[in-house]
Design a protein around this motif. Structure first.
Motif, short mmCIF file in Angstrom:
data_model
loop_
_atom_site.label_atom_id
_atom_site.label_comp_id
_atom_site.label_asym_id
_atom_site.label_seq_id
_atom_site.Cartn_x
_atom_site.Cartn_y
_atom_site.Cartn_z
N GLY A 1 0.80 -1.21 0.00
CA GLY A 1 0.00 0.00 0.00
C GLY A 1 0.83 1.26 0.00
N VAL B 1 1.65 6.59 1.99
CA VAL B 1 1.53 5.31 2.68
C VAL B 1 0.08 5.14 3.08
CG1 VAL B 1 2.31 3.93 4.61
CG2 VAL B 1 3.88 5.50 3.51
N LEU B 2 -0.54 4.11 2.53
CA LEU B 2 -1.94 3.86 2.85
C LEU B 2 -2.02 2.96 4.07
CD1 LEU B 2 -3.04 3.10 -0.78
CD2 LEU B 2 -3.44 5.20 0.44
N PRO B 3 -2.91 3.24 5.00
CA PRO B 3 -3.03 2.36 6.16
C PRO B 3 -3.50 0.98 5.72
CG PRO B 3 -4.72 4.06 6.20
CD PRO B 3 -3.80 4.40 5.08
N LEU B 4 -2.70 -0.03 6.04
CA LEU B 4 -3.00 -1.39 5.56
C LEU B 4 -4.33 -1.91 6.07
CD1 LEU B 4 0.25 -3.51 5.68
CD2 LEU B 4 -1.09 -2.88 3.72
N GLU B 5 -4.71 -1.45 7.28
CA GLU B 5 -5.91 -2.03 7.86
C GLU B 5 -7.18 -1.47 7.24
OE1 GLU B 5 -3.67 -0.26 9.38
OE2 GLU B 5 -4.61 1.44 10.39
N GLU C 1 -7.18 0.31 3.81
CA GLU C 1 -7.22 0.57 2.38
C GLU C 1 -6.30 -0.37 1.59
OE1 GLU C 1 -6.92 4.64 1.12
OE2 GLU C 1 -7.73 5.35 3.02
#
Lengths: 305, 985
Positions: free
Chosen positions: B642, B672-676, B678
């Motif tokens: 992400g 940086v996209l939040p993994l939880e 997106e």
């Protein structure tokens, strides 16, 4: 509770005062933080935005809202957090450059957002100034980074952003942060100068080695809903090719009306000519002929004279 | 005067009758479009020739197509394209009239009517564990009254009635980690044998009662050394496998439930056999084939378990399954590869020394080696057995060979196109041979007279047929030179087999084809595949003598870090100019907006180590690149992590061997996209060669808004990680879709917006200043399409005329990504009925013509939808001024107009992509839709405002003019005469 709250209020008051003062006597400080208090998008998430909340001063001056506030505060635990800003000159390593401080607001539904973001920048040291000058000369990148998670920095990875160093110098060094947040995660930082920076970038040494910073916090926007029409769907031609709107009589039949008008006008002028002819004192016997001649057209009538 | 009015009315009626429509007429089908049907690479073929008037072969392919082909001409009788996940495991013919297919890992069994392809029945066999799937149809076995077929799939053995698909009995056979490899049913007995391996170390044999499905006997034996893969079955009681080292052959005797192993070392077969052997999947009577040292060895097992070598062939040898001949004998075919020819040998199963048939067939080198062969027998005029063979080649083409000749061939490689590019044809010159253009004047007049008759509707049916024939056969459209309108082009397509085809847009014929050596399996490149095509050289102006060429980029394996291969192909001649590789890995190819003096485009190739390499490797290119070094940016996205990153070129690589064309890169920005919450599921960028006519958009109230036009925009969509699955797997509350528009130079997020309660799959297209995307709205239970338009605010003050006069405008100031963009975005969403397979947009030469979206629907058709329907300025009640501007009143859903199906009545089965190419004529765009089928047509989104239609009747125009001139003279004479009379009166 009360004491903690009042102390925080005091702090807020002070800081705003300080901020205002610093606006006036900016030259005496090595740096200047300019917090943008009224931010449009700051409360853009669910429940709509409450414009009051953006102004901390408002809540201070409104005693009747204590009950509401306490219920608010009962569910959330506001806490102050800080996260660092680091910078790098060209390809050098990152070094601390300042820090952001904000309030973490916990919503009743469990979400957490940051509010009241403020930024304080460290002054540039001599070596940093030298480095910056080198960047300006080489038209190189000035890079910054912040942690991707404000609660547990640095999170998964640092958020990097960079700008050509020549874009920053104005009077001092103008910079503009737009921090995109999703909850407590920073998604991206849009970093750059507040104004434009057209391509043949001029080499310019700033008069003052102090940063003038603007920070904006941005949360996500809600997409507009699809309009739902309950009625008139049937009535519509459903094909977008709507039935042509009812046009006026003139719009519909102009192509017939214009020739008709011409014919009528033609007839009228001839009739007028005809009316003139008896006025000329022609014998009555000729009138008959003139009536017949009316059909023959004006030219013929004129020629006869 | 009366006369004038009459003429006026006549003209009026004439013109009002020539109205234009968006759709086409029945007789226009095939006039400017073509449609080709393919099936893909054949996996399995079953012949049906006995007792049938129409000889046919039923095939299943890697594109999940089951088709019945005419054995005489290779045409498709019928065809069914199963879904992309419904992989066909086996096909066979039951009862002499049903085609049985087993698909989806042995869970779906279907029967199709052999003559017309209607589905007769379908049954779902719900297995417990994934396993091999085997279909076995005994020739004459009845349980009760029904004929049955045996199916092994999902760890269970089923007997299914072939008449209606009812499951007669079911027996769960699997033990832990075990799998059945073969079902053996000796004719006339009551026992079916199921034989398999458990964890590649234990041999299992089951005996099952055919009538009831009860397990009669289960015997197993452990082979401590372990097997290495599949068993090869020689007779009903003997199987052969290799041990785990590949050096020992194990013959397994499992007759009557007693299992015994006989081990034979490979080197015992002959001293020259060394190294590990690989078992080839063959079904031959009493023999099997091994691959040792790149040669194919046929080995026979004698009755006492001894193995002896029969023959050794060269490496690339294809062997057919055995075929039962009338006298209880079995025959099989072997294809050996020669130089420019293949040798087909048919042998009897029990007699290796003599051949039933040996034929040498001339074979085009471009077809590569023969990979599969299926044989079929027929009775010759002299009552002996004749043989025909169906051959599947390396380029996925299918050939039928009989009596040493190729009877027919199908280019089924075209069913799996990976990339498309358009190329210009040569300019018409004296030297260039041109198809005969027009006949003589008489022919021309006759043609137009016929057309006129057609227009006036006085043509006889014969005439109509003649007109239609004339239209379709027009030599004009299939000439091999460039035309005035730019309709004639070459479509260069790259197929999965690594073959490059050039198709003529006029009639879809193959102009040339080239099997790229660099994309063929070799020592250094084990599993090559083509990735993409790029315009390498597109000669203009001063270098017109050069031929245009394309760059073909490939990779040696599926992983991104495998070595890459490059080759450059001349698009006029179809010859490979040069090739490179295997070389560094290639993750991305960036065509740069610079060309050198011979119009070769500069390309930047990125590898997994984030190093950028410049092509072409010339000093001139390097000079150009060094000059523009500071202005080259790109981005990369790590979907799993992400993270999006922006990059720029830094300095030369530090390698062991100095390479001045290799550059290090550095990171400029990251998102940086939040993994939880997106996960990226779709991206879209603008086509780099798209032309935008004007930045300004004039509104109805004489205001001007400016489109934000940047080549460096990226659209991407993320969904909640839970919502990655299929629609319906999550509730609306835990699913959302976030869309982003970012600038890829600075990493600025220009727009970010959340659609709550929505999920993918997302299809998106980016053009000019707008993005259109398609997704599913879980709350409304419908598909939706949204549009985002981006407008530039910083140029708004240019409207002031005074400022313009005084020169105080910023219209001429250069645009830079480093200024803070003042953009506003407008967005609107609409419901849409169809789910989409792909989304594209028309493109025209100058970008003046309004755009149409091309939607590849789930029904494998292409639907054209005006961009005006996706305009965020639509309101429920537009004002009069807005209506005049062309704003359509807002509706909640997008209309589907049946006439606007670009593919009209046809289907592009297995639709994968739509490519649009601008023609030279501004109003027209060329559309090529590809999947298993190919479809090409011309589109004019705003109608052909800049040219007359091709069936415009010049004769009618001429006659009208002549008639008018005569009328003028007649009336003139009349009026003269009348005047004279008047004067004499």
């Amino acid at each position: 509770m009360r004491t903690r709250y009042s102390s925080s209020l005091k702090f807020l008051f002070l800081s705003i005062l300080l901020g205002n003062i610093s606006l006036f006597i900016s030259n005496s400080f090595a740096f200047q933080s300019d917090e943008l208090l009224a931010d449009d998008e700051e409360f853009g998430i669910e429940g709509g935005r409450s414009p009051d909340a953006a102004f901390p001063t408002r809540t201070v001056s409104s005693p009747p809202s204590i009950r509401k506030r306490s219920s608010d505060l009962g569910s959330d635990l506001d806490s102050k957090i800080q996260f660092p800003l680091e910078h790098a000159f060209g390809d050098s390593d990152f070094a601390p450059a300042g820090s952001f401080s904000a309030r973490l607001k916990t919503w009743s539904h469990g979400g957490q957002t940051l509010t009241k973001l403020r930024f304080s920048r460290n002054g540039l040291s001599e070596t940093e100034k030298e480095n910056f000058k080198k960047l300006l000369e080489g038209d190189d990148f000035y890079r910054i980074r912040v942690p991707s998670n404000v609660l547990s920095p640095p999170g998964r990875e640092y958020i990097i952003s960079s700008v050509k160093a020549r874009c920053l110098p104005r009077d001092g060094l103008d910079e503009h942060f737009m921090i995109h947040m999703e909850g407590v995660n920073i998604l991206a930082v849009n970093y750059g100068s507040p104004g434009s920076c057209p391509y043949p970038r001029q080499f310019k040494i700033p008069a003052k080695w102090s940063f003038k910073s603007h920070t904006v916090l941005k949360n996500s926007e809600q997409a507009p809903r699809t309009p739902v029409f309950t009625e008139e769907v049937v009535g519509e031609n459903a094909e977008g090719e709507l039935p042509p709107p009812e046009r006026s009589f003139w719009a519909k039949y102009w192509m017939y009306l214009i020739p008709l008008g011409l014919i009528v006008m033609n007839a009228i002028t001839q009739a007028m000519n005809m009316a003139e002819e008896p006025g000329n004192g022609q014998p009555g016997a000729q009138t008959q002929q003139a009536v017949a001649g009316a059909q023959r057209g004006q030219t013929a009538a004129v020629r006869r004279r | 005067m009366n006369m004038a009015i009459r003429v006026f009315f006549l003209l009026l009626t004439l013109f009002s009758s020539t109205y234009l429509t968006l759709c086409i007429y029945e007789d226009q089908v095939g006039h400017m479009d073509w449609h080709q049907q393919y099936i893909g690479k054949v996996k399995h073929a079953v012949f049906h020739t006995q007792k049938a008037a129409r000889k046919r072969v039923v095939v299943s392919t890697e594109e999940n197509v089951v088709a019945s082909l005419d054995l005489r001409r290779g045409e498709i009788f019928w065809r069914h394209v199963l879904g992309p996940k419904d992989v066909i495991d086996a096909i066979d013919i039951a009862l002499g009239k049903y085609v049985i297919t087993l698909s989806s890992g042995g869970t779906i069994l279907r029967a199709w009517n052999l003559p017309d392809g209607q589905m007769i029945w379908e049954s779902t066999l719900s297995g417990s564990t994934p396993s091999k799937s085997i279909l076995s149809i005994p020739t004459n076995l009845k349980i009760g009254k029904d004929n049955v077929v045996f199916v092994y799939g999902g760890g269970c053995l089923y007997a299914v009635a072939s008449i209606d698909g009812e499951v007669v009995w079911k027996n769960e056979l699997t033990s832990e980690g075990g799998d059945i490899q073969q079902l053996i049913y000796p004719e006339g007995t009551d026992i079916i044998y199921a034989v398999g391996l458990v964890a590649l170390a234990q041999f299992d044999a089951y005996q099952i009662n055919v009538k009831t499905g009860g397990l009669l006997k289960h015997s197993s034996m452990v082979f401590p050394a372990g097997f290495s893969g599949d068993l090869s079955f020689l007779t009903s009681g003997i199987a052969v496998a290799l041990d785990s080292t590949g050096s020992v052959l194990v013959a397994v005797d499992f007759q009557d439930g007693a299992i015994s192993f006989h081990q034979t070392h490979v080197s015992e077969l002959g001293s020259y056999f060394s190294g590990p052997a690989v078992m080839l999947p063959t079904k031959l009577p009493g023999m099997f084939a091994l691959e040792i040292n790149k040669s194919t060895v046929f080995i026979k097992a004698t009755n006492d378990g001894k193995l002896e070598v029969l023959d050794t062939f060269g490496h690339s040898t294809a062997v057919s399954e055995s075929l039962y001949l009338s006298e209880g004998q079995q025959a099989f075919g072997i294809i050996q590869q020669g130089d420019g020819k293949i040798i087909l040998t048919i042998k009897l199963g029990n007699d290796w020394t003599s051949n039933l048939l040996q034929e040498t067939i001339q074979m085009d080198y471009q077809r590569g080696i023969a990979q599969k062969v299926f044989i079929n027998t027929y009775v010759r005029t002299d009552r002996s057995n004749g043989f025909r063979a169906l051959i599947v080649n390396e380029d996925h083409s299918l050939l039928l060979v009989q009596q040493g000749d190729i009877v027919w061939s199908r280019e089924d490689g075209l069913a799996s196109i990976t990339d498309v590019m358009a190329s210009e044809l040569p300019v018409e010159k004296d030297g260039v041979s041109v198809a005969k253009v027009e006949h003589n004047l008489f022919e021309w007049l006759k043609g137009h007279f016929l057309k006129l008759k057609g227009t006036l509707m006085i043509a006889t049916p014969d005439d109509v047929a003649a007109i239609q024939r004339m239209r379709l056969r027009s030599s004009e459209k299939s000439k091999m030179t460039r035309d005035h309108n730019g309709f004639r082009k070459l479509l260069i397509v790259l197929t999965r087999a690594g073959k490059l085809f050039a198709l003529h847009t006029g009639d879809g014929r193959i102009v040339w084809s080239l099997l790229l050596d660099s994309l063929r399996k070799s020592e250094t490149c084990q599993n090559p595949r083509g990735l993409s095509l790029h315009q390498w050289q597109d000669p203009h102006h001063h270098v017109l003598d050069e031929d245009p060429s394309v760059l073909v980029v490939g990779r040696c394996d599926h992983s991104t870090d495998s070595p890459g291969v490059l080759s450059i192909v001349d698009t006029y001649t179809g010859q490979e100019r040069s090739h490179m590789g295997p070389t560094h890995s290639i993750t991305r190819v960036i065509p740069l907006p610079f060309t050198d003096s011979v119009e070769q485009r500069l390309h930047l190739l990125l590898d997994v180590n984030q190093q950028a390499r410049l092509y072409p490797r010339t000093n001139e290119a390097l000079d150009i690149f060094q000059r523009e070094l500071g202005n080259i940016y790109w981005y990369s996205a790590d979907v799993d992590e992400g993270i999006l990153k922006g990059h720029a070129v830094q300095n030369n690589c530090i390698l062991e061997i100095a390479d001045s064309y290799c550059f290090h890169t550095r990171d400029l920005w990251s998102i940086v996209l939040p993994l939880e919450s997106e996960k990226i599921i779709a991206t879209a960028t603008r086509n780099s060669i798209e032309v935008v006519h004007t930045q300004a958009k004039v509104m109805s109230d004489q205001e001007v808004i400016y489109k934000y036009i940047s080549k460096n925009l990226l659209f991407f969509a993320t969904v909640a990680p839970k919502a990655v699955g299929p629609i319906g797997s999550v509730t609306p509350e835990e699913s959302w879709l976030v869309v982003y528009v970012i600038d890829t130079v600075t990493g600025r997020i220009l727009h970010r917006m959340t659609h709550h309660g929505s999920q993918g799959p997302v299809r998106a297209v980016f053009s000019e200043n707008w993005v259109v995307y398609h997704y599913f709205n879980l709350k409304a239970h419908r598909y939706e399409m949204s549009v985002i338009e981006i407008y530039d605010q910083s140029r708004l003050d240019n409207k002031d005329i005074l400022k313009l006069l005084l020169g105080k405008h910023n219209l001429t100031s250069p645009i830079t990504a480093y200024s803070r963009p003042e953009v506003i975005t407008k967005s609107q969403s609409y419901f849409f009925t169809h789910s989409l397979k792909t989304l594209a947009v028309t493109s025209t030469a100058k970008g003046i013509t309004s755009k149409q979206l091309l939607l590849g629907t789930i029904g494998d058709q292409v639907l054209a939808l005006d961009k005006r329907f996706l305009d965020p300025r639509r309101t429920i009640n537009p004002t009069q001024a807005e209506k005049e501007e062309g704003i359509i009143p807002l509706t909640d859903s997008l209309p589907i107009i049946p006439q606007s199906y670009v593919t009209h009545a046809l289907k592009v089965e297995g639709l994968k992509g739509i490519a649009t190419v601008p023609a030279k004529l501004e109003s027209t765009t060329l559309v090529f839709a590809y999947g298993v089928d190919l479809f090409f047509t011309r589109l004019a989104p705003s109608r052909t405002y800049d040219s007359l239609t091709e069936d415009f009747s010049y004769a009618l125009l001429l006659i009208t003019i002549v008639a008018l001139v005569i009328a003028i003279f007649v009336t003139w004479i009349w009026s003269e005469r009348k005047e004279l009379q008047e004067k004499w009166r």
